[in-house]
Structures are given as C-alpha cells and as structure tokens.
Motif scaffolding. Structure first.
Motif, PDB file in Angstrom:
ATOM      1  N   SER A 132     -25.670  -9.799  38.563  1.00  0.00           N
ATOM      2  CA  SER A 132     -25.122  -9.675  39.916  1.00  0.00           C
ATOM      3  C   SER A 132     -23.603  -9.671  39.910  1.00  0.00           C
ATOM      4  CB  SER A 132     -25.624 -10.831  40.791  1.00  0.00           C
ATOM      5  OG  SER A 132     -27.030 -10.817  40.902  1.00  0.00           O
ATOM      6  N   ALA A 133     -22.990 -10.264  38.889  1.00  0.00           N
ATOM      7  CA  ALA A 133     -21.531 -10.367  38.830  1.00  0.00           C
ATOM      8  C   ALA A 133     -20.869  -9.157  38.184  1.00  0.00           C
ATOM      9  CB  ALA A 133     -21.127 -11.637  38.084  1.00  0.00           C
ATOM     10  N   LEU A 134     -21.644  -8.197  37.714  1.00  0.00           N
ATOM     11  CA  LEU A 134     -21.050  -6.982  37.167  1.00  0.00           C
ATOM     12  C   LEU A 134     -20.449  -6.138  38.289  1.00  0.00           C
ATOM     13  CD1 LEU A 134     -23.792  -5.894  34.603  1.00  0.00           C
ATOM     14  CD2 LEU A 134     -21.481  -6.660  34.044  1.00  0.00           C
ATOM     15  N   ALA A 135     -19.291  -5.552  38.019  1.00  0.00           N
ATOM     16  CA  ALA A 135     -18.695  -4.630  38.989  1.00  0.00           C
ATOM     17  C   ALA A 135     -19.582  -3.398  39.138  1.00  0.00           C
ATOM     18  CB  ALA A 135     -17.295  -4.225  38.533  1.00  0.00           C
ATOM     19  N   PRO A 136     -19.571  -2.744  40.296  1.00  0.00           N
ATOM     20  CA  PRO A 136     -20.421  -1.558  40.485  1.00  0.00           C
ATOM     21  C   PRO A 136     -20.099  -0.466  39.478  1.00  0.00           C
ATOM     22  CG  PRO A 136     -19.504  -2.316  42.574  1.00  0.00           C
ATOM     23  CD  PRO A 136     -18.815  -3.106  41.506  1.00  0.00           C
ATOM     24  N   LYS A 137     -21.084   0.339  39.174  1.00  0.00           N
ATOM     25  CA  LYS A 137     -20.891   1.413  38.196  1.00  0.00           C
ATOM     26  C   LYS A 137     -19.832   2.418  38.640  1.00  0.00           C
ATOM     27  CE  LYS A 137     -25.509   1.250  36.116  1.00  0.00           C
ATOM     28  NZ  LYS A 137     -26.761   2.006  35.845  1.00  0.00           N
ATOM     29  N   ASP A 138     -19.683   2.592  39.955  1.00  0.00           N
ATOM     30  CA  ASP A 138     -18.707   3.561  40.453  1.00  0.00           C
ATOM     31  C   ASP A 138     -17.373   2.897  40.801  1.00  0.00           C
ATOM     32  OD1 ASP A 138     -19.456   2.104  42.658  1.00  0.00           O
ATOM     33  OD2 ASP A 138     -19.949   3.837  43.921  1.00  0.00           O
ATOM     34  N   ALA A 139     -17.114   1.706  40.251  1.00  0.00           N
ATOM     35  CA  ALA A 139     -15.940   0.915  40.645  1.00  0.00           C
ATOM     36  C   ALA A 139     -14.618   1.617  40.378  1.00  0.00           C
ATOM     37  CB  ALA A 139     -15.961  -0.435  39.927  1.00  0.00           C
ATOM     38  N   PHE A 140     -14.552   2.455  39.345  1.00  0.00           N
ATOM     39  CA  PHE A 140     -13.292   3.093  38.979  1.00  0.00           C
ATOM     40  C   PHE A 140     -13.264   4.591  39.286  1.00  0.00           C
ATOM     41  CE2 PHE A 140     -13.797  -0.681  36.345  1.00  0.00           C
ATOM     42  CZ  PHE A 140     -12.612  -1.340  36.629  1.00  0.00           C
ATOM     43  N   GLY A 141     -14.258   5.045  40.032  1.00  0.00           N
ATOM     44  CA  GLY A 141     -14.257   6.413  40.508  1.00  0.00           C
ATOM     45  C   GLY A 141     -14.255   7.445  39.396  1.00  0.00           C
ATOM     46  N   PRO A 142     -13.824   8.654  39.710  1.00  0.00           N
ATOM     47  CA  PRO A 142     -13.859   9.731  38.707  1.00  0.00           C
ATOM     48  C   PRO A 142     -12.886   9.509  37.554  1.00  0.00           C
ATOM     49  CG  PRO A 142     -12.764  10.466  40.711  1.00  0.00           C
ATOM     50  CD  PRO A 142     -13.380   9.139  41.027  1.00  0.00           C
ATOM     51  N   SER A 143     -11.829   8.704  37.762  1.00  0.00           N
ATOM     52  CA  SER A 143     -10.863   8.484  36.678  1.00  0.00           C
ATOM     53  C   SER A 143     -11.424   7.586  35.583  1.00  0.00           C
ATOM     54  CB  SER A 143      -9.575   7.868  37.225  1.00  0.00           C
ATOM     55  OG  SER A 143      -9.818   6.587  37.773  1.00  0.00           O
TER      56      SER A 143
ATOM     57  N   ARG B  58      -4.598  -4.282  34.833  1.00  0.00           N
ATOM     58  CA  ARG B  58      -4.195  -4.569  36.217  1.00  0.00           C
ATOM     59  C   ARG B  58      -5.134  -3.886  37.212  1.00  0.00           C
ATOM     60  NH1 ARG B  58       1.361  -3.564  34.105  1.00  0.00           N
ATOM     61  NH2 ARG B  58       2.259  -5.640  33.674  1.00  0.00           N
ATOM     62  N   GLN B  59      -5.661  -2.719  36.860  1.00  0.00           N
ATOM     63  CA  GLN B  59      -6.653  -2.062  37.708  1.00  0.00           C
ATOM     64  C   GLN B  59      -7.989  -2.802  37.686  1.00  0.00           C
ATOM     65  OE1 GLN B  59      -7.070   2.339  37.456  1.00  0.00           O
ATOM     66  NE2 GLN B  59      -5.440   2.218  35.927  1.00  0.00           N
ATOM     67  N   ALA B  60      -8.362  -3.281  36.497  1.00  0.00           N
ATOM     68  CA  ALA B  60      -9.696  -3.855  36.330  1.00  0.00           C
ATOM     69  C   ALA B  60      -9.824  -5.241  36.940  1.00  0.00           C
ATOM     70  CB  ALA B  60     -10.045  -3.911  34.842  1.00  0.00           C
ATOM     71  N   VAL B  61      -8.784  -6.062  36.830  1.00  0.00           N
ATOM     72  CA  VAL B  61      -8.903  -7.467  37.229  1.00  0.00           C
ATOM     73  C   VAL B  61      -9.313  -7.633  38.691  1.00  0.00           C
ATOM     74  CG1 VAL B  61      -7.554  -9.562  37.658  1.00  0.00           C
ATOM     75  CG2 VAL B  61      -7.514  -8.495  35.400  1.00  0.00           C
ATOM     76  N   PRO B  62      -8.669  -6.993  39.660  1.00  0.00           N
ATOM     77  CA  PRO B  62      -9.121  -7.185  41.050  1.00  0.00           C
ATOM     78  C   PRO B  62     -10.555  -6.731  41.275  1.00  0.00           C
ATOM     79  CG  PRO B  62      -6.960  -6.135  40.987  1.00  0.00           C
ATOM     80  CD  PRO B  62      -7.495  -6.111  39.590  1.00  0.00           C
ATOM     81  N   VAL B  63     -10.973  -5.699  40.567  1.00  0.00           N
ATOM     82  CA  VAL B  63     -12.330  -5.179  40.734  1.00  0.00           C
ATOM     83  C   VAL B  63     -13.358  -6.190  40.231  1.00  0.00           C
ATOM     84  CG1 VAL B  63     -13.949  -3.367  40.027  1.00  0.00           C
ATOM     85  CG2 VAL B  63     -11.581  -2.784  40.595  1.00  0.00           C
ATOM     86  N   VAL B  64     -13.172  -6.687  39.023  1.00  0.00           N
ATOM     87  CA  VAL B  64     -14.152  -7.624  38.469  1.00  0.00           C
ATOM     88  C   VAL B  64     -14.074  -8.966  39.165  1.00  0.00           C
ATOM     89  CG1 VAL B  64     -14.185  -6.425  36.248  1.00  0.00           C
ATOM     90  CG2 VAL B  64     -12.675  -8.379  36.557  1.00  0.00           C
ATOM     91  N   ALA B  65     -12.878  -9.361  39.627  1.00  0.00           N
ATOM     92  CA  ALA B  65     -12.761 -10.614  40.385  1.00  0.00           C
ATOM     93  C   ALA B  65     -13.545 -10.544  41.679  1.00  0.00           C
ATOM     94  CB  ALA B  65     -11.295 -10.929  40.657  1.00  0.00           C
TER      95      ALA B  65
END
Length: 219
Positions: A43-54, A206-213
């Motif tokens: 449940s704590a995994l970020a969504p698969k589409d969290a980082f979009g097409p990039s 820096r992109q990943a931290v807010p998403v996974v938090a």
C-alpha cells in the motif's frame, strides 16, 4: 518475533494461578501479522504512473521472504533489521529523464526511525566502502541537500559514487521513516563528468522524495 508475556501477580495464591499454557507464537498469529505487513508495504508503494511519461514504471520487485536480520541496504556493510523481520516490496521507474526506485520495508519489531538513524550515523562515519566482494570502491558524500517532507518520523539522504553498475554512475538515496514503515528511494545519474552525474542523481531524488513520502504518509 518477540512476544511480551504478562507475569502473574506475586500476591496471588497458587490456587489463583491458571494452568500453564504454551507461550510459543501460533502459526496463525505469525501468518496474520506477516500478511498484514505485506499488505501495508504494498500500500505504501507510489503509483505506477507517479512519474508520468518521463519516468514510466518498469517493474515491481517483491521481496517478501525477508526473515531475521533482513538487509535494507548496503553502506559499509549491510544495514539490517534487528530484532524481528521485514516484509519488503520494491518498484522501479526508468525513462529518458528519470531512473528512480523505491523500496518499502514493513517492520515487525523495530521503529523505522531507528533504522534511519543507523543509516545517518553510518553515512557520516564511513567515507568509502565496497558494496560487495569484487566490486569497485564507492565514495560516500553524507548529508545530501534534499528537503525533508513534513509529517515523517525521520528523514535522511546521502550520495555516493556507484561505478560498480558501470563507470560514470552516481547514486543518491533517501531514507524515510513513518511508524513501522521504512522507505528508501534512489536517484541514479549517468555521465562521464562527476559533477554532472551527481547533479542528475540529486535532481531525480528531489523529484522522487515528495512522491514516495506522499504514498507512505497515506498508509
């Protein structure tokens, strides 16, 4: 897993003491706790589409068989979960602009902030290390400039050279603590120039931290 057994009050007579029962944990209780931690980690995994097409999702990396002194990362030797065990799940995103991963470790008997402190202490006292036998030495740069998200129990980030996957690689990792959930997320920078590779790894982290938090705080 350690169970705390309530003692019998000294004032009770022997007639008041119930017959002795086994204190061994039941298979059902261990299984139930294991399954609950596995569900929490997923449940704590970020969504698969969290980082979009990039940064498209590439794969999931379930690691549920992590009993006894589970290793959550290697930094001057293994950083391990002791006591107890961890149920772990991983997710990887790889694209032209993003190369990040996330690992969630649901812990049975320790608080995640204790492991973040262990990572912090190790990074600050270990300038170099060899991740595995036969691999090139990595140089550690503690206290990476990554803002700590609000709401966590603890947070720490560091960087290191990572020429063992291939030459010219830099790796920056953040560890996040939320109750019994330890999350690590990494950014990977590839460039012949050291400064360029480090800047790339930091920017991705820096992109990943807010998403996974956001994902772990929602659990």
């Amino acid at each position: 897993m350690t169970l705390t057994i309530a003692g019998v009050l000294a004032a009770c007579s022997t007639q008041d003491v119930p017959p002795a029962t086994s204190t061994a944990p039941s298979t059902t209780s261990v299984t139930d706790k294991w399954n609950a931690l596995e569900l929490k980690a997923k449940s704590a995994l970020a969504p698969k589409d969290a980082f979009g097409p990039s940064g498209p999702w590439k794969e999931d990396r379930p690691m549920t068989e992590r009993r006894g002194a589970a290793e959550v990362l290697r930094l001057c030797g293994p950083v391990q979960v002791e006591p107890g065990w961890a149920v772990s799940q991983g997710r990887l995103w790889v694209g032209e602009l993003v190369n990040v991963n996330q690992y969630v470790h649901a812990l049975s008997d320790v608080h995640a902030r204790d492991l973040v402190e262990k990572i912090r202490s190790t990074a600050r006292t270990c300038p170099k290390h060899v991740p595995r036998d036969g691999k090139p030495e990595r140089v550690v740069s503690p206290d990476a400039d990554i803002p700590a998200p609000a709401g966590l129990d603890d947070f720490y980030a560091y960087c290191e050279t990572a020429n063992d996957p291939e030459p010219g690689v830099h790796h920056c990792l953040a560890a996040l603590a939320h109750n019994d959930l330890l999350v690590t997320t990494s950014g990977w920078g590839y460039a012949e120039d050291f400064a360029t590779a480090r800047a790339s790894a930091l920017n991705q982290l820096r992109q990943a931290v807010p998403v996974v938090a956001g994902a772990v705080l929602a659990v």
